[in-house]
Enzyme design. Structure first.
Site, mmCIF file in Angstrom:
data_model
loop_
_atom_site.group_PDB
_atom_site.id
_atom_site.type_symbol
_atom_site.label_atom_id
_atom_site.label_comp_id
_atom_site.label_asym_id
_atom_site.label_seq_id
_atom_site.Cartn_x
_atom_site.Cartn_y
_atom_site.Cartn_z
ATOM 1 N N TYR A 144 0.860 -1.189 0.000
ATOM 2 C CA TYR A 144 0.000 0.000 0.000
ATOM 3 C C TYR A 144 0.887 1.226 0.000
ATOM 4 O O TYR A 144 1.819 1.331 0.810
ATOM 5 C CB TYR A 144 -0.891 -0.011 1.253
ATOM 6 C CG TYR A 144 -1.790 1.192 1.375
ATOM 7 C CD1 TYR A 144 -2.888 1.357 0.531
ATOM 8 C CD2 TYR A 144 -1.554 2.174 2.343
ATOM 9 C CE1 TYR A 144 -3.718 2.469 0.642
ATOM 10 C CE2 TYR A 144 -2.377 3.279 2.465
ATOM 11 C CZ TYR A 144 -3.456 3.422 1.605
ATOM 12 O OH TYR A 144 -4.273 4.510 1.725
ATOM 13 N N ASP A 239 9.334 2.471 -0.233
ATOM 14 C CA ASP A 239 8.286 3.158 0.525
ATOM 15 C C ASP A 239 8.485 2.783 1.992
ATOM 16 O O ASP A 239 8.124 1.684 2.423
ATOM 17 C CB ASP A 239 6.907 2.730 0.027
ATOM 18 C CG ASP A 239 5.790 3.379 0.827
ATOM 19 O OD1 ASP A 239 6.067 3.938 1.911
ATOM 20 O OD2 ASP A 239 4.632 3.330 0.375
ATOM 21 N N LYS A 267 4.683 8.885 9.086
ATOM 22 C CA LYS A 267 4.456 8.364 10.442
ATOM 23 C C LYS A 267 5.524 8.834 11.442
ATOM 24 O O LYS A 267 5.453 9.947 11.917
ATOM 25 C CB LYS A 267 4.332 6.845 10.390
ATOM 26 C CG LYS A 267 3.183 6.436 9.416
ATOM 27 C CD LYS A 267 2.730 5.037 9.583
ATOM 28 C CE LYS A 267 1.791 4.578 8.494
ATOM 29 N NZ LYS A 267 0.390 4.776 8.752
HETATM 30 N N1 HOZ Z 1 -3.817 3.163 5.993
HETATM 31 C C1 HOZ Z 1 -3.546 3.156 7.383
HETATM 32 C C2 HOZ Z 1 -3.041 1.858 7.851
HETATM 33 N N2 HOZ Z 1 -2.031 1.243 7.059
HETATM 34 C C3 HOZ Z 1 -4.767 3.509 8.175
HETATM 35 C C4 HOZ Z 1 -4.706 4.864 8.644
HETATM 36 C C5 HOZ Z 1 -5.815 5.233 9.631
HETATM 37 O O1 HOZ Z 1 -6.917 4.742 9.552
HETATM 38 O O2 HOZ Z 1 -5.553 6.069 10.456
#
Ligand code: HOZ
Length: 441
Positions: A144, A239, A267
């Site tokens: 992702y 990534d 993050k």
């Molecule tokens: N795409 C995020 C986890 N890999 C989720 C982010 C969220 O819901 O805060």
């Protein structure tokens, strides 16, 4: 457990916000029930709107490597807020953060700060296209890279959780230039490179995948990607939105020894604030505007509050390298607890996932065949075979014992420096009961 306030808030939220949440996986759709609404968090604890307290292994999906609301970070942020929230003009902090990122990850010769991981990867891909003059990219099923149009193809994380790996609303033309290979499968990459000779701008990969659950690269896989991209005049993009400053201070490169041309971070680099970064080789980054012709901009890019949270977090990580030893050791304890239940576990440092692989009997009454217990989840297809219902039961059992793990089989468990040995022990006990004995209760 009293959840009246959370329920009331969720009802109202659903009228105002799609699905009642601002990011899909938060809605608990994959595990059933209703999400709790958060009131506050401190250290390893998260407290909901009804005063229930949970040990938190989501850690805001990764940023919370120090635990929630670390006093030094909060103090620094409070102080900088008094000077103003955003200027849309350069500040000294941006230079300091760029320098720190380069110190930790020497391959980051030039850095551009942005506001989210999505933006970072989208921009890095644009730079790769501008630099190579090619359009196509190769990504991996189950990886992702945020929600930009061209990267929502066979994507992991929330899309995998909802079983819709491709998003509606992405023009066919965008998706057509995204080629999808199989993680840990060299053949699939070779084939795409061969079929698209001279057209591939970049291979973009999570060097340790953490959005189809945690899946490590098999021995030699990242080295292979390094070689094949070089041979074909394509760039390699790591990534590292999740792995950056998580696997080690030097991220995936320090952890695996493999060098990429461009990296993306998010993050942890923002210390809990909306900040991300992309960068890498100087000759490539020199193509970014205003130096070069690849355009990318942002009103809140490098805003002083997020930058300060990032600087302070990285400072703490740089001062105390023992943090990585502690979080990895504690994650290893959780891994052992999961393994004792018979589940398949993948762990990389302080990131881990327990997979309810086929053959697993959540009741614990019927042990899975030994070869299934040993089965490794090494790609998207393996992960997709997991028993989501069994996962959902485990999730709610953990929650009932005051332990919050991600409400999806396909997200990682994050261990922070605030998770004490005692809390880890408590979590190991909860795992034992939640995975094995819950139907006996
Ligand atoms: N795409 C995020 C986890 N890999 C989720 C982010 C969220 O819901 O805060």
């Amino acid at each position: 457990m009293n959840t009246v306030n959370s329920q009331r808030l969720f009802q109202k939220a659903k009228e105002l916000i799609p699905g009642g949440v601002n990011s899909p996986v938060r809605a608990f759709g994959a595990v059933g029930g209703q999400p709790f609404f958060v009131e506050r968090a401190q250290g390893p604890w998260i407290v909901d709107a009804d005063g229930n307290q949970y040990v938190d292994y989501v850690c805001s999906w990764g940023p919370g490597i120090l635990g929630h609301a670390h006093p030094r970070v909060i103090e620094a942020v409070k102080k900088v807020c008094e000077k103003g929230l955003t200027f849309g003009a350069p500040t000294a902090g941006e230079v300091e953060l760029a320098e720190m990122i380069g110190t930790c990850v020497p391959d980051m010769e030039m850095v551009r700060l942005v506001s989210s991981g999505t933006e970072a990867v989208m921009s890095a891909v644009r730079v790769a296209r501008g630099y190579t003059g090619r359009d196509k990219i190769i990504k991996f099923a189950g990886n992702y890279h945020g929600h930009s149009d061209g990267l929502l193809v066979k994507a992991g994380s929330g899309l995998m959780t909802q079983s819709v790996p491709d998003s509606a609303g992405v023009p066919e033309g965008y998706a057509a230039s995204t080629l999808t290979a199989v993680y840990n499968d060299e053949e699939s990459v070779l084939r795409l490179m061969e079929e698209n000779k001279g057209q591939v701008a970049a291979v973009v990969v999570e060097p340790v995948a953490a959005n189809m659950g945690v899946v490590s690269p098999e021995a030699g896989f990242l080295e292979f990607l390094r070689r094949i991209t070089e041979e074909n005049g394509a760039l390699l993009i790591f990534d590292e939105v999740i792995t950056g400053f998580r696997l080690s201070l030097g991220g995936a490169t320090e952890y695996t020894g493999v060098h990429a041309d461009l990296h993306t971070f998010g993050k942890i680099v923002g210390g809990g604030m909306p900040l991300a970064a992309y960068g890498g080789r100087r000759d490539i980054m020199a193509n970014v505007a205003p130096l070069g012709a690849v355009y990318q901009a942002g009103t809140l890019s490098g805003n002083p509050v997020a930058v300060t949270a990032g600087i302070t977090t990285l400072k703490i990580l740089m001062e105390d390298r023992g943090i990585y030893e502690r979080i990895d050791r504690r994650a290893a304890k959780l891994e052992t607890a999961f393994r004792k239940t018979g589940l398949c576990v993948n762990r990389a440092g302080s990131l881990l996932s327990a997979f309810f692989v086929p053959g697993w009997d959540v009741c614990g009454q019927k042990a899975a065949a030994p070869e299934l217990q040993e089965q490794k989840v090494k790609n998207y297809e393996d992960a997709c075979r997991c028993d989501r219902h069994a996962f959902a039961e485990y999730f709610h059992n953990m929650l009932a014992q005051g332990i919050y793990v991600a409400p999806s089989q396909f997200e990682a468990m994050f261990v922070s420096d605030a998770h004490s040995d005692e809390l880890i022990e408590r979590t190991c006990e909860a795992i034992k009961v939640s995975v094995k004995g819950h139907k006996l209760a």
